[in-house]
Design a protein around this motif. Structure first.
Motif, mmCIF file in Angstrom:
data_model
loop_
_atom_site.group_PDB
_atom_site.id
_atom_site.type_symbol
_atom_site.label_atom_id
_atom_site.label_comp_id
_atom_site.label_asym_id
_atom_site.label_seq_id
_atom_site.Cartn_x
_atom_site.Cartn_y
_atom_site.Cartn_z
ATOM 1 N N UNK A 1 0.855 -1.190 0.000
ATOM 2 C CA UNK A 1 0.000 0.000 0.000
ATOM 3 C C UNK A 1 0.892 1.242 0.000
ATOM 4 N N UNK A 2 0.534 2.198 -0.837
ATOM 5 C CA UNK A 2 1.348 3.410 -0.941
ATOM 6 C C UNK A 2 1.134 4.303 0.281
ATOM 7 N N UNK A 3 2.077 5.241 0.452
ATOM 8 C CA UNK A 3 1.980 6.157 1.576
ATOM 9 C C UNK A 3 0.705 6.990 1.490
ATOM 10 N N UNK A 4 0.325 7.391 0.276
ATOM 11 C CA UNK A 4 -0.891 8.198 0.124
ATOM 12 C C UNK A 4 -2.119 7.421 0.573
ATOM 13 N N UNK A 5 -2.211 6.142 0.187
ATOM 14 C CA UNK A 5 -3.360 5.336 0.601
ATOM 15 C C UNK A 5 -3.366 5.124 2.111
ATOM 16 N N UNK A 6 -2.175 4.888 2.681
ATOM 17 C CA UNK A 6 -2.129 4.680 4.125
ATOM 18 C C UNK A 6 -2.552 5.938 4.871
ATOM 19 N N UNK A 8 -4.495 8.382 3.747
ATOM 20 C CA UNK A 8 -5.921 8.623 3.550
ATOM 21 C C UNK A 8 -6.750 7.636 4.375
ATOM 22 N N UNK A 9 -6.348 6.354 4.385
ATOM 23 C CA UNK A 9 -7.090 5.371 5.171
ATOM 24 C C UNK A 9 -7.040 5.711 6.649
ATOM 25 N N UNK A 10 -5.886 6.122 7.126
ATOM 26 C CA UNK A 10 -5.794 6.511 8.533
ATOM 27 C C UNK A 10 -6.648 7.705 8.861
ATOM 28 N N UNK A 11 -6.668 8.719 7.963
ATOM 29 C CA UNK A 11 -7.486 9.903 8.199
ATOM 30 C C UNK A 11 -8.968 9.560 8.204
ATOM 31 N N UNK A 12 -9.410 8.751 7.237
ATOM 32 C CA UNK A 12 -10.818 8.363 7.172
ATOM 33 C C UNK A 12 -11.195 7.513 8.386
ATOM 34 N N UNK A 13 -10.288 6.619 8.789
ATOM 35 C CA UNK A 13 -10.579 5.778 9.951
ATOM 36 C C UNK A 13 -10.718 6.619 11.217
ATOM 37 N N UNK A 172 -25.977 7.746 10.588
ATOM 38 C CA UNK A 172 -25.260 6.873 9.668
ATOM 39 C C UNK A 172 -25.212 7.458 8.262
ATOM 40 N N UNK A 173 -26.336 7.999 7.803
ATOM 41 C CA UNK A 173 -26.365 8.578 6.460
ATOM 42 C C UNK A 173 -25.455 9.802 6.367
ATOM 43 N N UNK A 174 -25.567 10.690 7.363
ATOM 44 C CA UNK A 174 -24.724 11.889 7.349
ATOM 45 C C UNK A 174 -23.249 11.523 7.504
ATOM 46 N N UNK A 175 -22.950 10.575 8.389
ATOM 47 C CA UNK A 175 -21.557 10.159 8.576
ATOM 48 C C UNK A 175 -20.951 9.575 7.319
ATOM 49 N N UNK A 176 -21.749 8.740 6.595
ATOM 50 C CA UNK A 176 -21.244 8.171 5.347
ATOM 51 C C UNK A 176 -20.953 9.256 4.324
ATOM 52 N N UNK A 177 -21.845 10.246 4.222
ATOM 53 C CA UNK A 177 -21.609 11.349 3.295
ATOM 54 C C UNK A 177 -20.370 12.142 3.686
ATOM 55 N N UNK A 178 -20.228 12.411 4.982
ATOM 56 C CA UNK A 178 -19.051 13.153 5.444
ATOM 57 C C UNK A 178 -17.770 12.384 5.142
ATOM 58 N N UNK A 179 -17.777 11.074 5.352
ATOM 59 C CA UNK A 179 -16.578 10.279 5.083
ATOM 60 C C UNK A 179 -16.238 10.266 3.600
ATOM 61 N N UNK A 180 -17.253 10.194 2.740
ATOM 62 C CA UNK A 180 -16.987 10.224 1.307
ATOM 63 C C UNK A 180 -16.366 11.554 0.886
ATOM 64 N N UNK A 181 -16.966 12.648 1.367
ATOM 65 C CA UNK A 181 -16.407 13.963 1.032
ATOM 66 C C UNK A 181 -14.996 14.114 1.593
ATOM 67 N N UNK A 182 -14.796 13.663 2.825
ATOM 68 C CA UNK A 182 -13.481 13.761 3.450
ATOM 69 C C UNK A 182 -12.451 12.917 2.695
ATOM 70 N N UNK A 184 -12.467 12.154 -0.497
ATOM 71 C CA UNK A 184 -12.122 12.851 -1.736
ATOM 72 C C UNK A 184 -11.180 14.030 -1.514
ATOM 73 N N UNK A 185 -11.512 14.852 -0.493
ATOM 74 C CA UNK A 185 -10.637 15.981 -0.192
ATOM 75 C C UNK A 185 -9.253 15.518 0.262
ATOM 76 N N UNK A 186 -9.223 14.475 1.088
ATOM 77 C CA UNK A 186 -7.938 13.957 1.556
ATOM 78 C C UNK A 186 -7.105 13.439 0.395
ATOM 79 N N UNK A 187 -7.729 12.769 -0.558
ATOM 80 C CA UNK A 187 -6.993 12.259 -1.717
ATOM 81 C C UNK A 187 -6.373 13.401 -2.513
ATOM 82 N N UNK A 188 -7.162 14.463 -2.743
ATOM 83 C CA UNK A 188 -6.624 15.593 -3.505
ATOM 84 C C UNK A 188 -5.507 16.301 -2.744
#
Length: 554
Positions: A1-6, A8-13, A172-182, A184-188
């Motif tokens: 796993x690349x550093x970027x994925x790690x 981002x995964x850590x931030x989302x987690x 749950x719905x709001x949290x899922x949306x927030x995680x998706x947006x987060x 995407x922003x974290x990836x960029x």
């Protein structure tokens, strides 16, 4: 796993964990709040306090339906009255859900939640409790009356559970949306932030393929990646310089070995030739002594050359090992009667015999030797009565002698030579001379050449632009001694001055007119100056003359 994925995964987690904790806390807080409101409603049922079951029953308009009494009005209370004879009457409000078939009084009794049934003179109300009947959960209070009747008032908990369940779904719905947006922003942001690292990877790959000129693009020096890029560029520059120096050193070593072999081959060829002639009996008897003298002369020349090479190695070792300047380690057995260290004793343990002596006396003796060797040459010396310096007397005597011998050999016999010796302040251009960056050469090997391709003696530097060659080393004290040897001979062009301190260097049109030596004289001068922490420089112009300037710390 690349550093970027790690990352981002850590931030989302971490964000998901924070949302889960916050959602769980809010759901439990809401449930506790709603239960408290239900308890307050049950406790405030004041009408139970002053009425008997008969009066309460008469006040309610009973609707008989499936054995359950129901009152008009938007009430969701469930009332159960058990008379002393065991008869139970249920009363529900219009908004109350269908009650369970099992009586709540029976379920509470089995759970041990009912109050005492003993007759009392005053009424008593229990604390709110939760009772479950046929899967339905109720919050209830019960009261025992003096005549033995028991009344239980309950409110259903399904509205509380529905409210909490709805809140969880929303979270749950709001949290899922927030995680998706987060995500995407974290990836960029990580893609942009780690771009310098990818550039460093590309630079490292290019350098590994041989492109030593590649550098990491400069970034904001305030950021960690910018500071890392600056540090890497500095390191790469030093690595490139060291690599270039190593290549130049290897080239100079090969050239030095070839030059040394060439210089030694000539006397060896002569010795072998004369020896073969003598052994074959081809030399007439009257020429035998001449042949033996030639063999002895060539052997002496070869021995002198080897001694000079070993002496250069000795001076290099003395300069690069400070312990060699400590007189406490001096071993007189390693010095020959002439003052020069015995080359056979070159074992890395022999120090320079540093002591304070009068340099003016040494220069005065060398001037006398020059006048004796060239009585028709005009020699002018400007010397102080005394000039104390700290160094190796024999080495500095050889240095001065080599400079004067160089002026005598490489200029016409009637060329004036002037010698100046006087104390001076350090040159502002070189207030603290430092050694040129090169590794300690092996015995008899030249030092590194500079990166720009200009020839550089291990202790000398040539400046072809102004026709001056400078050998700069050591560290200067606040006061120095300046020795100048000036001749008014034919001078040297800039390309010759550039290599004047190189070992085995002799110009194609040498000023010696065929009387040149091995090409090590000025190399020894530069090595002695370096070993004493001094600086030697040469300036010359064709048709004007040549000046050698030696600076030594006092």
């Amino acid at each position: 796993m690349t550093l970027r994925l790690r990352l981002m995964a850590g931030l989302v987690a971490l964000c998901a964990l924070g949302l889960a904790v916050a959602g769980t806390a809010s759901a439990f807080a809401l449930r506790a709040y709603l239960l408290a409101r239900v308890d307050d409603q049950l406790v405030r049922v004041e009408q139970l306090g002053g009425a008997t079951p008969a009066i309460m029953t008469n006040r309610l308009r009973l609707l008989e339906r499936s054995g359950v009494d129901q009152v008009d009005g938007p009430s969701d209370y469930l009332l159960e009255i058990r008379r002393p004879n065991g008869m139970v009457r249920r009363i529900t409000g219009a908004a109350s859900p269908t009650p369970p078939s099992t009586l709540l009084l029976d379920a509470a009794a089995r759970a041990g939640r009912l109050t005492s049934v003993a007759p009392r003179t005053t009424s008593d109300v229990s604390h709110p409790f939760t009772v479950t009947a046929d899967g339905a959960r109720y919050r209830a209070v019960d009261r025992v009356y003096a005549e033995g009747s028991r009344v239980l008032v309950a409110l259903p908990l399904r509205p509380v559970a529905d409210t909490v369940r709805r809140l969880v779904r929303i979270e749950l719905a709001v949290g899922a949306a927030v995680l998706l947006v987060l995500a995407g922003l974290a990836w960029m942001l990580l893609t942009r932030g780690l771009r310098p690292l990818r550039q460093m990877i590309g630079t490292a790959a290019a350098i590994a393929d041989g492109d030593l000129d590649r550098r990491v693009p400069a970034d904001d020096s305030r950021s960690e990646t910018g500071q890392l890029a600056a540090a890497l560029n500095t390191m790469l520059a030093q690595i490139q310089a060291a690599f270039a120096a190593r290549v130049a050193s290897q080239e100079q070593e090969r050239r030095f070995a070839a030059d040394a072999a060439h210089e030694l081959r000539t006397p060896l060829t002569s010795i072998r030739g004369y020896a073969d002639l003598l052994r074959a009996g081809m030399v007439p008897a009257q020429d035998t002594d001449a042949a033996l003298r030639r063999i002895q002369a060539e052997a002496t020349r070869m021995a002198t050359l080897v001694d000079d090479l070993l002496y250069l190695a000795y001076l290099d070792l003395a300069h690069h090992d400070p312990a060699h300047h400590d007189p406490a380690h001096l071993d007189p057995a390693h010095h020959d009667p002439g003052g020069r260290p015995d080359p056979a004793g070159l074992d890395g343990q022999r120090p320079l015999p540093m002591a304070e002596f009068d340099l003016a006396a040494v220069v005065r003796d060398a001037v006398a030797d020059l006048r004796a060797a060239a009585p028709n040459r005009p020699v002018h010396a400007e010397l102080p009565p005394d000039c104390l310096v700290h160094g190796d007397t024999d080495a500095l005597r050889q240095l001065v002698g080599n400079l004067l011998t160089n002026a005598r050999i490489h200029t016409p016999p009637d060329t004036p030579v002037t010698i100046h010796l006087h104390p001076a302040q350090p040159d502002p251009a070189h207030p603290h001379p430092v050694a040129l960056p090169h590794p300690s050469p092996r015995p008899g090997t030249p030092a590194l050449a500079p990166r720009d391709g200009s020839a550089e003696h291990p202790r000398g530097r040539a400046d072809a632009r102004d026709g001056s060659a400078e050998h700069q080393i050591g560290s200067a004290e606040h006061r120095v001694v300046l020795l100048e040897v000036v001749d008014q001979g034919p001078g040297m062009p800039a390309d010759v001055v550039e290599h004047v301190f190189d070992r085995f260097y002799r110009a194609a049109d040498s000023r010696a007119g065929g009387r040149g030596g091995s090409g090590l004289g000025l190399s020894i001068v530069a090595a002695i100056a370096q070993a004493h922490g001094g600086r030697i420089e040469a300036t010359s112009s064709p048709g004007v003359g040549t000046t050698f300037r030696l600076t030594l710390p006092r």
